[in-house]
Design an enzyme around this catalytic site. Structure first.
Site, PDB file in Angstrom:
ATOM      1  N   GLU A  64     -81.779 -70.360  14.422  1.00  0.00           N
ATOM      2  CA  GLU A  64     -81.776 -71.347  15.422  1.00  0.00           C
ATOM      3  C   GLU A  64     -80.544 -71.462  16.179  1.00  0.00           C
ATOM      4  O   GLU A  64     -79.659 -70.676  15.409  1.00  0.00           O
ATOM      5  CB  GLU A  64     -81.790 -72.839  14.651  1.00  0.00           C
ATOM      6  CG  GLU A  64     -80.864 -73.148  13.600  1.00  0.00           C
ATOM      7  CD  GLU A  64     -81.155 -74.512  13.188  1.00  0.00           C
ATOM      8  OE1 GLU A  64     -82.095 -75.159  12.986  1.00  0.00           O
ATOM      9  OE2 GLU A  64     -80.015 -75.107  12.556  1.00  0.00           O
ATOM     10  N   HIS A  66     -77.710 -73.922  18.631  1.00  0.00           N
ATOM     11  CA  HIS A  66     -77.336 -75.352  19.191  1.00  0.00           C
ATOM     12  C   HIS A  66     -75.969 -75.412  19.767  1.00  0.00           C
ATOM     13  O   HIS A  66     -75.108 -74.504  19.256  1.00  0.00           O
ATOM     14  CB  HIS A  66     -77.594 -76.216  18.156  1.00  0.00           C
ATOM     15  CG  HIS A  66     -77.573 -76.072  16.576  1.00  0.00           C
ATOM     16  ND1 HIS A  66     -76.213 -75.918  16.335  1.00  0.00           N
ATOM     17  CD2 HIS A  66     -78.136 -75.921  15.677  1.00  0.00           C
ATOM     18  CE1 HIS A  66     -76.295 -75.414  14.807  1.00  0.00           C
ATOM     19  NE2 HIS A  66     -77.276 -75.320  14.489  1.00  0.00           N
ATOM     20  N   HIS A  70     -71.446 -75.691  12.634  1.00  0.00           N
ATOM     21  CA  HIS A  70     -71.502 -76.029  11.512  1.00  0.00           C
ATOM     22  C   HIS A  70     -70.279 -75.384  10.523  1.00  0.00           C
ATOM     23  O   HIS A  70     -69.872 -74.063  11.019  1.00  0.00           O
ATOM     24  CB  HIS A  70     -72.902 -75.248  10.671  1.00  0.00           C
ATOM     25  CG  HIS A  70     -74.051 -75.605  11.192  1.00  0.00           C
ATOM     26  ND1 HIS A  70     -74.366 -77.003  11.196  1.00  0.00           N
ATOM     27  CD2 HIS A  70     -75.083 -75.013  11.504  1.00  0.00           C
ATOM     28  CE1 HIS A  70     -75.666 -77.174  11.463  1.00  0.00           C
ATOM     29  NE2 HIS A  70     -76.043 -75.957  11.855  1.00  0.00           N
ATOM     30  N   HIS A 104     -78.145 -68.325  14.103  1.00  0.00           N
ATOM     31  CA  HIS A 104     -77.754 -68.312  12.617  1.00  0.00           C
ATOM     32  C   HIS A 104     -79.055 -68.510  11.643  1.00  0.00           C
ATOM     33  O   HIS A 104     -80.072 -69.043  12.165  1.00  0.00           O
ATOM     34  CB  HIS A 104     -76.734 -69.336  12.474  1.00  0.00           C
ATOM     35  CG  HIS A 104     -76.973 -70.702  12.717  1.00  0.00           C
ATOM     36  ND1 HIS A 104     -76.949 -71.255  14.121  1.00  0.00           N
ATOM     37  CD2 HIS A 104     -77.472 -71.816  11.729  1.00  0.00           C
ATOM     38  CE1 HIS A 104     -77.353 -72.586  13.970  1.00  0.00           C
ATOM     39  NE2 HIS A 104     -77.508 -72.917  12.667  1.00  0.00           N
ATOM     40  N   CYS A 118     -72.782 -78.019   4.067  1.00  0.00           N
ATOM     41  CA  CYS A 118     -72.931 -77.715   5.378  1.00  0.00           C
ATOM     42  C   CYS A 118     -72.413 -79.009   5.886  1.00  0.00           C
ATOM     43  O   CYS A 118     -72.985 -80.437   5.811  1.00  0.00           O
ATOM     44  CB  CYS A 118     -74.326 -77.570   5.785  1.00  0.00           C
ATOM     45  SG  CYS A 118     -74.423 -77.373   7.879  1.00  0.00           S
TER      46      CYS A 118
HETATM   47 MN    MN Z   1     -77.968 -75.268  12.442  1.00  0.00          MN
END
Ligand code: MN
Length: 150
Positions: A64, A66, A70, A104, A118
């Site tokens: 994914e 975004h 992270h 990632h 995370c």
């Molecule tokens: Mn992610």
């Protein structure tokens, strides 16, 4: 857990008092395998959450990207991660930063569980999944293709 306590002791192996293991994402929303999520800190004062994800051997997170970022610390075992154009083996206690709009994914090794912490903003955009075209483009790099094929 003691009522009103700010201390939550670890219980057994990679579990904590008052923390429920959750399914990783809503069933069927995105491809993933053999991974659980525990939310360790989710306090409004922080503006961020700290989660612990754990994959069984051979498991993987969703591929994914975004806008939000992270900050990851590998916490248990080892595996391989994809971050943008980079595919690399990682093990505890390596650090991984996922920049905005960067593809990632984390993949556990075949022989041991793979866990990571995370940190993520509480307010965040919804993850995007790759289109067929984007997958084809990613696979043009043989290292990424081999990674995606596990
Ligand atoms: Mn992610």
């Amino acid at each position: 857990m003691r009522e009103g306590s700010n201390i939550r002791k670890a219980e057994g192996s990679f579990h904590w008092e008052g923390v429920e293991p959750l399914s990783y994402k809503e069933e069927g929303s995105a491809p993933f395998k053999a991974i659980t999520r525990q939310v360790l800190f989710d306090r409004p004062e922080l503006g961020c959450e700290l989660r612990y994800f754990e994959m069984q051997p051979g498991g993987h997170s969703t591929l994914e990207r975004h806008e939000h970022v992270h900050a990851v610390m590998i916490f248990r075992g080892g595996g391989t991660c994809l971050v943008g154009a980079e595919v690399r083996g990682v093990a505890a206690p390596d650090l991984v930063f996922i920049p905005p709009l960067t593809w990632h994914q984390f993949r556990a090794s075949a022989d041991e569980p793979f866990g990571f912490l995370c940190m993520v903003n509480t307010e965040r955009d919804k993850p995007q999944l790759p289109s067929e075209d984007e997958l084809r483009r990613l696979r043009q790099d043989p290292a990424i293709g081999a990674f995606l094929d596990g």
